[in-house]
Write a protein that holds these residues in place. Structure first.
Motif, PDB file in Angstrom:
ATOM      1  N   SER A  46     -18.052 -18.154 -10.616  1.00 40.07           N
ATOM      2  CA  SER A  46     -18.585 -17.396  -9.479  1.00 40.07           C
ATOM      3  C   SER A  46     -20.093 -17.588  -9.351  1.00 40.07           C
ATOM      4  O   SER A  46     -20.625 -17.729  -8.242  1.00 40.07           O
ATOM      5  CB  SER A  46     -18.257 -15.912  -9.645  1.00 40.07           C
ATOM      6  OG  SER A  46     -16.866 -15.694  -9.720  1.00 40.07           O
ATOM      7  N   VAL A  47     -20.793 -17.612 -10.485  1.00 39.91           N
ATOM      8  CA  VAL A  47     -22.244 -17.819 -10.465  1.00 39.91           C
ATOM      9  C   VAL A  47     -22.576 -19.185  -9.878  1.00 39.91           C
ATOM     10  O   VAL A  47     -23.504 -19.318  -9.058  1.00 39.91           O
ATOM     11  CB  VAL A  47     -22.818 -17.694 -11.892  1.00 39.91           C
ATOM     12  CG1 VAL A  47     -24.247 -18.231 -11.950  1.00 39.91           C
ATOM     13  CG2 VAL A  47     -22.802 -16.245 -12.333  1.00 39.91           C
ATOM     14  N   GLY A  48     -21.828 -20.219 -10.264  1.00 40.80           N
ATOM     15  CA  GLY A  48     -22.076 -21.550  -9.723  1.00 40.80           C
ATOM     16  C   GLY A  48     -21.875 -21.608  -8.221  1.00 40.80           C
ATOM     17  O   GLY A  48     -22.683 -22.204  -7.491  1.00 40.80           O
ATOM     18  N   GLY A  49     -20.804 -20.973  -7.732  1.00 38.99           N
ATOM     19  CA  GLY A  49     -20.552 -20.961  -6.291  1.00 38.99           C
ATOM     20  C   GLY A  49     -21.634 -20.219  -5.523  1.00 38.99           C
ATOM     21  O   GLY A  49     -22.105 -20.692  -4.473  1.00 38.99           O
ATOM     22  N   VAL A  50     -22.044 -19.087  -6.061  1.00 40.93           N
ATOM     23  CA  VAL A  50     -23.095 -18.303  -5.393  1.00 40.93           C
ATOM     24  C   VAL A  50     -24.425 -19.058  -5.424  1.00 40.93           C
ATOM     25  O   VAL A  50     -25.184 -19.053  -4.443  1.00 40.93           O
ATOM     26  CB  VAL A  50     -23.232 -16.920  -6.054  1.00 40.93           C
ATOM     27  CG1 VAL A  50     -24.470 -16.204  -5.562  1.00 40.93           C
ATOM     28  CG2 VAL A  50     -21.996 -16.086  -5.782  1.00 40.93           C
ATOM     29  N   ALA A  51     -24.733 -19.724  -6.541  1.00 39.86           N
ATOM     30  CA  ALA A  51     -25.979 -20.490  -6.637  1.00 39.86           C
ATOM     31  C   ALA A  51     -26.005 -21.623  -5.623  1.00 39.86           C
ATOM     32  O   ALA A  51     -27.044 -21.912  -5.017  1.00 39.86           O
ATOM     33  CB  ALA A  51     -26.142 -21.041  -8.059  1.00 39.86           C
ATOM     34  N   PHE A  52     -24.846 -22.270  -5.404  1.00 38.87           N
ATOM     35  CA  PHE A  52     -24.778 -23.353  -4.416  1.00 38.87           C
ATOM     36  C   PHE A  52     -25.041 -22.817  -3.014  1.00 38.87           C
ATOM     37  O   PHE A  52     -25.851 -23.370  -2.257  1.00 38.87           O
ATOM     38  CB  PHE A  52     -23.395 -24.013  -4.492  1.00 38.87           C
ATOM     39  CG  PHE A  52     -23.196 -25.116  -3.493  1.00 38.87           C
ATOM     40  CD1 PHE A  52     -23.684 -26.391  -3.728  1.00 38.87           C
ATOM     41  CD2 PHE A  52     -22.521 -24.878  -2.299  1.00 38.87           C
ATOM     42  CE1 PHE A  52     -23.508 -27.408  -2.807  1.00 38.87           C
ATOM     43  CE2 PHE A  52     -22.331 -25.881  -1.367  1.00 38.87           C
ATOM     44  CZ  PHE A  52     -22.832 -27.153  -1.625  1.00 38.87           C
ATOM     45  N   VAL A  53     -24.355 -21.738  -2.659  1.00 34.09           N
ATOM     46  CA  VAL A  53     -24.533 -21.146  -1.325  1.00 34.09           C
ATOM     47  C   VAL A  53     -25.953 -20.634  -1.151  1.00 34.09           C
ATOM     48  O   VAL A  53     -26.577 -20.808  -0.098  1.00 34.09           O
ATOM     49  CB  VAL A  53     -23.507 -20.011  -1.109  1.00 34.09           C
ATOM     50  CG1 VAL A  53     -23.781 -19.286   0.205  1.00 34.09           C
ATOM     51  CG2 VAL A  53     -22.090 -20.566  -1.131  1.00 34.09           C
ATOM     52  N   PHE A  54     -26.475 -20.007  -2.193  1.00 37.01           N
ATOM     53  CA  PHE A  54     -27.817 -19.438  -2.108  1.00 37.01           C
ATOM     54  C   PHE A  54     -28.863 -20.527  -1.897  1.00 37.01           C
ATOM     55  O   PHE A  54     -29.795 -20.377  -1.086  1.00 37.01           O
ATOM     56  CB  PHE A  54     -28.121 -18.665  -3.388  1.00 37.01           C
ATOM     57  CG  PHE A  54     -29.418 -17.900  -3.347  1.00 37.01           C
ATOM     58  CD1 PHE A  54     -29.473 -16.634  -2.798  1.00 37.01           C
ATOM     59  CD2 PHE A  54     -30.582 -18.455  -3.859  1.00 37.01           C
ATOM     60  CE1 PHE A  54     -30.664 -15.922  -2.751  1.00 37.01           C
ATOM     61  CE2 PHE A  54     -31.776 -17.756  -3.816  1.00 37.01           C
ATOM     62  CZ  PHE A  54     -31.816 -16.484  -3.259  1.00 37.01           C
ATOM     63  N   SER A  55     -28.726 -21.654  -2.618  1.00 36.71           N
ATOM     64  CA  SER A  55     -29.675 -22.748  -2.476  1.00 36.71           C
ATOM     65  C   SER A  55     -29.644 -23.330  -1.072  1.00 36.71           C
ATOM     66  O   SER A  55     -30.683 -23.615  -0.476  1.00 36.71           O
ATOM     67  CB  SER A  55     -29.385 -23.840  -3.508  1.00 36.71           C
ATOM     68  OG  SER A  55     -30.316 -24.884  -3.428  1.00 36.71           O
ATOM     69  N   CYS A  56     -28.433 -23.497  -0.524  1.00 32.89           N
ATOM     70  CA  CYS A  56     -28.312 -23.991   0.850  1.00 32.89           C
ATOM     71  C   CYS A  56     -28.909 -22.987   1.842  1.00 32.89           C
ATOM     72  O   CYS A  56     -29.570 -23.380   2.819  1.00 32.89           O
ATOM     73  CB  CYS A  56     -26.845 -24.254   1.190  1.00 32.89           C
ATOM     74  SG  CYS A  56     -26.101 -25.632   0.295  1.00 32.89           S
ATOM     75  N   LEU A  57     -28.687 -21.703   1.575  1.00 28.23           N
ATOM     76  CA  LEU A  57     -29.184 -20.673   2.478  1.00 28.23           C
ATOM     77  C   LEU A  57     -30.710 -20.645   2.504  1.00 28.23           C
ATOM     78  O   LEU A  57     -31.320 -20.440   3.561  1.00 28.23           O
ATOM     79  CB  LEU A  57     -28.640 -19.312   2.039  1.00 28.23           C
ATOM     80  CG  LEU A  57     -29.013 -18.109   2.925  1.00 28.23           C
ATOM     81  CD1 LEU A  57     -28.466 -18.308   4.333  1.00 28.23           C
ATOM     82  CD2 LEU A  57     -28.464 -16.822   2.325  1.00 28.23           C
ATOM     83  N   ILE A  58     -31.352 -20.874   1.353  1.00 27.59           N
ATOM     84  CA  ILE A  58     -32.816 -20.919   1.297  1.00 27.59           C
ATOM     85  C   ILE A  58     -33.350 -22.025   2.194  1.00 27.59           C
ATOM     86  O   ILE A  58     -34.312 -21.841   2.956  1.00 27.59           O
ATOM     87  CB  ILE A  58     -33.292 -21.107  -0.153  1.00 27.59           C
ATOM     88  CG1 ILE A  58     -32.987 -19.861  -0.984  1.00 27.59           C
ATOM     89  CG2 ILE A  58     -34.780 -21.431  -0.204  1.00 27.59           C
ATOM     90  CD1 ILE A  58     -33.746 -18.635  -0.555  1.00 27.59           C
ATOM     91  N   ASP A  59     -32.709 -23.204   2.143  1.00 29.27           N
ATOM     92  CA  ASP A  59     -33.151 -24.310   2.989  1.00 29.27           C
ATOM     93  C   ASP A  59     -32.910 -24.012   4.468  1.00 29.27           C
ATOM     94  O   ASP A  59     -33.708 -24.396   5.330  1.00 29.27           O
ATOM     95  CB  ASP A  59     -32.424 -25.597   2.587  1.00 29.27           C
ATOM     96  CG  ASP A  59     -32.955 -26.169   1.282  1.00 29.27           C
ATOM     97  OD1 ASP A  59     -34.039 -25.733   0.851  1.00 29.27           O
ATOM     98  OD2 ASP A  59     -32.286 -27.032   0.684  1.00 29.27           O
ATOM     99  N   VAL A  60     -31.804 -23.324   4.758  1.00 23.69           N
ATOM    100  CA  VAL A  60     -31.528 -22.952   6.150  1.00 23.69           C
ATOM    101  C   VAL A  60     -32.600 -22.000   6.668  1.00 23.69           C
ATOM    102  O   VAL A  60     -33.096 -22.138   7.802  1.00 23.69           O
ATOM    103  CB  VAL A  60     -30.128 -22.314   6.269  1.00 23.69           C
ATOM    104  CG1 VAL A  60     -29.929 -21.698   7.647  1.00 23.69           C
ATOM    105  CG2 VAL A  60     -29.046 -23.355   5.998  1.00 23.69           C
ATOM    106  N   LEU A  61     -32.992 -21.028   5.831  1.00 24.00           N
ATOM    107  CA  LEU A  61     -34.039 -20.095   6.236  1.00 24.00           C
ATOM    108  C   LEU A  61     -35.373 -20.806   6.427  1.00 24.00           C
ATOM    109  O   LEU A  61     -36.129 -20.511   7.364  1.00 24.00           O
ATOM    110  CB  LEU A  61     -34.175 -18.982   5.191  1.00 24.00           C
ATOM    111  CG  LEU A  61     -33.005 -17.990   5.107  1.00 24.00           C
ATOM    112  CD1 LEU A  61     -33.221 -17.018   3.952  1.00 24.00           C
ATOM    113  CD2 LEU A  61     -32.851 -17.240   6.421  1.00 24.00           C
ATOM    114  N   GLN A  62     -35.671 -21.762   5.553  1.00 21.12           N
ATOM    115  CA  GLN A  62     -36.907 -22.518   5.705  1.00 21.12           C
ATOM    116  C   GLN A  62     -36.883 -23.335   6.993  1.00 21.12           C
ATOM    117  O   GLN A  62     -37.899 -23.449   7.691  1.00 21.12           O
ATOM    118  CB  GLN A  62     -37.116 -23.437   4.496  1.00 21.12           C
ATOM    119  CG  GLN A  62     -37.535 -22.700   3.236  1.00 21.12           C
ATOM    120  CD  GLN A  62     -37.794 -23.654   2.079  1.00 21.12           C
ATOM    121  OE1 GLN A  62     -37.150 -24.703   1.967  1.00 21.12           O
ATOM    122  NE2 GLN A  62     -38.730 -23.300   1.215  1.00 21.12           N
TER     123      GLN A  62
END
Length: 635
Positions: free
Chosen positions: A308-324
């Motif tokens: 679950s941590v790996g999946g959330v980390a993947f989504v979170f990293s993509c989301l940071i780039d989307v926000l940027q």
């Protein structure tokens, strides 16, 4: 002519290295059998070769690992040869580099006297040997078996008791009926075990053979001598009222003798066994009530949470780039974003898997060794430090894996810089070979993240195992989420500040030399995003790991664990009188178990017997009164 001379020197140096490898290979096999510990309780007098303490299936593997590691250590010592020669005060003109290869090999195998110049080499070799021995449970497995035999019940098989003279058999049976903490019981147990050992090799016992114990004859002679010495003292006073101090001394002497007997039995049993299962079967046949292994599967506890941590980390990293990108601060490509997010997810998964796994396994190891005290800093700190170092190592390895070319260039340039500096050619610019070293140094602050995760997880595993409901899960999630969020923020801030400071004074890698310094707002954003990611990952781990672990203790998934808990609850109910009181005792922390719950203690065979005895001594048996049912009596 100069080229010919250089070729001859290179050829001689090459063959001296080959000869050195042969020397190390040959003598490492023999040196592996030398003990690396000083625990006289677990080691017999005839400790060479040490293979007598290994399982047959483990000995060859462990020795191969040590031999290979010795060769690697030998080659590593050769790499900076001229530099080490200068540190060791050796004149290269008197002692040429070709001879250095053979000298290192002879030092490593112990042929050169242990002078101050080379003592550090022998220290490294001994630590390496100790690490391999401990990795394959020598002498730890022997110590664990001795500790187990101290606690378990003992019921000698009839095939052995029938061979005893009638008076001795009656005396032993009477003694074994006495309380287990009494001198009479301990001495009866000692007499029976000595009688059983004396039957080995006489044709009256088929459980063990004389060949199993041949390497330990001197130890048995010592045991027999101590037994004869104690026998004269105890037989004269066993039936009389003893002073407290006299009884205490006799108990201590008998216990010491029993420990030597247990060690002797363990050595012989391990000598013939190929697996731990065979050892348990043999001990059961000898009359020891060995509980079955019913360990908690750490994989079932750790893997779902880490996934679950790996999946959330993947989504979170993509989301940071989307926000940027939404704010116009993103100049990358989608493919780069996905690859970077995947790398981040993999690193987070492995990092937190290591931290959580070390928390659980470190706690379990301390429980097995009976040194664990629930929520004690003395117990938590070693687990945290080990997990922190592993977390840092995971980040460094992740950097190497995802940037292999830069890593190779850095290591090769480091080797060239070392050689050039030794021969006085000035070396290479620091920026050409510092990539791996700067990345490793900049990752050090993340050591605290692993330390925090493992310490909090090990702490939250304790307490009442029935507290695995939703409110308890949320409490654990908030605890770990907040602590990890703050730690990740500080780690990110320290890492960024360290990199920016080194860059400001001109210490940077060749690839980052032209990078634009981060603005304060960018540093704040990195700190905030890292803290938020840490909070999310910590919340997931806190939500899943403690609750899953406690649910496994409350409702075991395996057959052996289920039976152990069911038997304990039955015994507790019979002792306390009610099911509610039994569950309260089984699932609540117990001071006698250093804060563990009996439900968890019974999952360790080293504690199983003690837990069963504890419930019998904590309560007086409650007898139910007869009740009248339709004019009849029922009990």
């Amino acid at each position: 002519m100069g080229d010919q001379t250089e070729m001859v020197h290179s050829f001689a140096e090459y063959w001296s290295i080959v000869a050195g490898c042969v020397v190390v290979l040959t003598y490492a096999k023999r040196r592996f059998n030398e003990p690396s510990g000083t625990n006289s309780k677990a080691l017999p007098q005839a400790v060479e070769p040490l293979r007598y303490l290994y399982l047959k299936s483990q000995y060859k593997t462990a020795r191969a690992v040590y031999v290979l590691a010795s060769v690697v250590l030998y080659l590593l010592l050769l790499l900076p040869g001229p530099l080490i020669m200068s540190v060791s005060n050796i004149d290269p003109k008197i002692f040429p580099p070709q001879a250095w290869a053979l000298l290192v090999a002879l030092v490593l195998v112990g042929f050169v006297p242990n002078t101050a110049n080379f003592r550090w080499v022998l220290t490294i070799e001994e630590e390496l040997r100790r690490f391999v021995h401990e990795r394959y449970f020598v002498p730890r497995r022997v110590e664990e078996t001795i500790s187990l035999l101290q606690d378990v019940s003992y019921d000698p098989p009839s095939a052995q008791t029938e061979m005893l003279p009638a008076p001795l058999r009656a005396a032993i049976f009477d003694g074994l009926k006495a309380p287990t903490n009494s001198l009479a019981y301990r001495w009866a147990r000692t007499r029976m075990l000595m009688a059983s050992l004396s039957q080995i090799g006489t044709g009256t016992s088929s459980l063990l053979t004389r060949a199993d114990f041949e390497p330990f004859e001197k130890d048995f002679e010592y045991i027999q001598e101590k037994y004869d010495e104690l026998s004269g003292k105890i037989e004269r006073v066993i039936d009389s009222d003893l002073e407290v101090e006299t009884e205490r001394k006799l108990k201590a002497a008998v216990d010491a003798l029993l420990d030597k007997i247990y060690a002797y039995i363990t050595w012989g049993v391990r000598q013939r066994a190929s697996t731990e299962g065979e050892i348990n079967e043999t001990l059961l046949t000898l009359g020891f009530d060995i509980p079955p292994e019913n360990d908690i599967s750490l994989f079932n506890v750790v893997f779902p949470a880490v996934l679950s941590v790996g999946g959330v980390a993947f989504v979170f990293s993509c989301l940071i780039d989307v926000l940027q990108a939404a704010f116009g601060n993103f100049e990358g490509k989608i493919a780069t974003t996905v690859v970077a997010a995947f790398a981040s997810a993999m690193a987070a998964s492995v990092m937190y898997w290591a931290a959580v796994h070390l928390a659980l396994s470190g706690r379990k190891d301390q429980i097995r060794r009976k040194v664990w005290h629930e929520r004690s800093p003395i117990c938590l700190v070693p687990i945290g430090i080990k997990a922190g170092l592993v977390t840092w190592a995971v980040i460094v390895v992740s950097t190497i894996v995802w940037h292999p070319i830069l890593t190779w260039d850095s290591m090769y340039s480091s080797w060239r810089a070392l050689k050039l500096s030794v021969v006085g050619s000035g070396g290479l610019p620091f920026s050409e070979w510092n990539y791996v070293f700067l990345k490793a140094a900049s990752a050090l602050p993340w050591l605290f993240a692993g330390l925090m995760v493992s310490s909090v997880i090990a702490w939250r595993l304790g307490g009442d195992v029935r507290k695995s409901d939703r409110s308890s899960q949320l409490r654990d999630a908030l605890w770990l989420g907040c602590w990890l969020g703050v730690t990740a923020s500080l780690a990110s801030l320290l890492q960024t500040s360290e990199v920016e400071y080194l860059r400001s004074v001109g210490v940077t890698t060749a690839t980052d030399s032209n990078a634009i310094p981060l603005t304060p707002s960018e540093i704040v954003w990195l700190t905030f995003s890292s803290g938020l990611a840490g909070f999310v990952c910590g919340t997931i781990l806190g939500l899943k790991v403690p609750a899953t672990y406690k649910m496994e203790l409350q409702r075991p998934t395996g057959k052996v664990g289920s039976k152990a808990l069911r038997d304990l609850l039955t015994l507790a109910e019979r002792t306390t009188g009610t099911r509610a009181a039994a569950e309260e005792w089984v699932f609540s922390p117990n001071e006698e178990l250093n804060g563990l719950t009996p439900a968890e203690g019974v999952r360790y065979r080293e504690l199983t017997t003690g837990v069963r005895r504890l419930i019998q001594t904590a309560y007086r048996p409650v007898r139910s009164m007869p009740s009248v049912i339709e004019g009849g009596l029922a009990s």
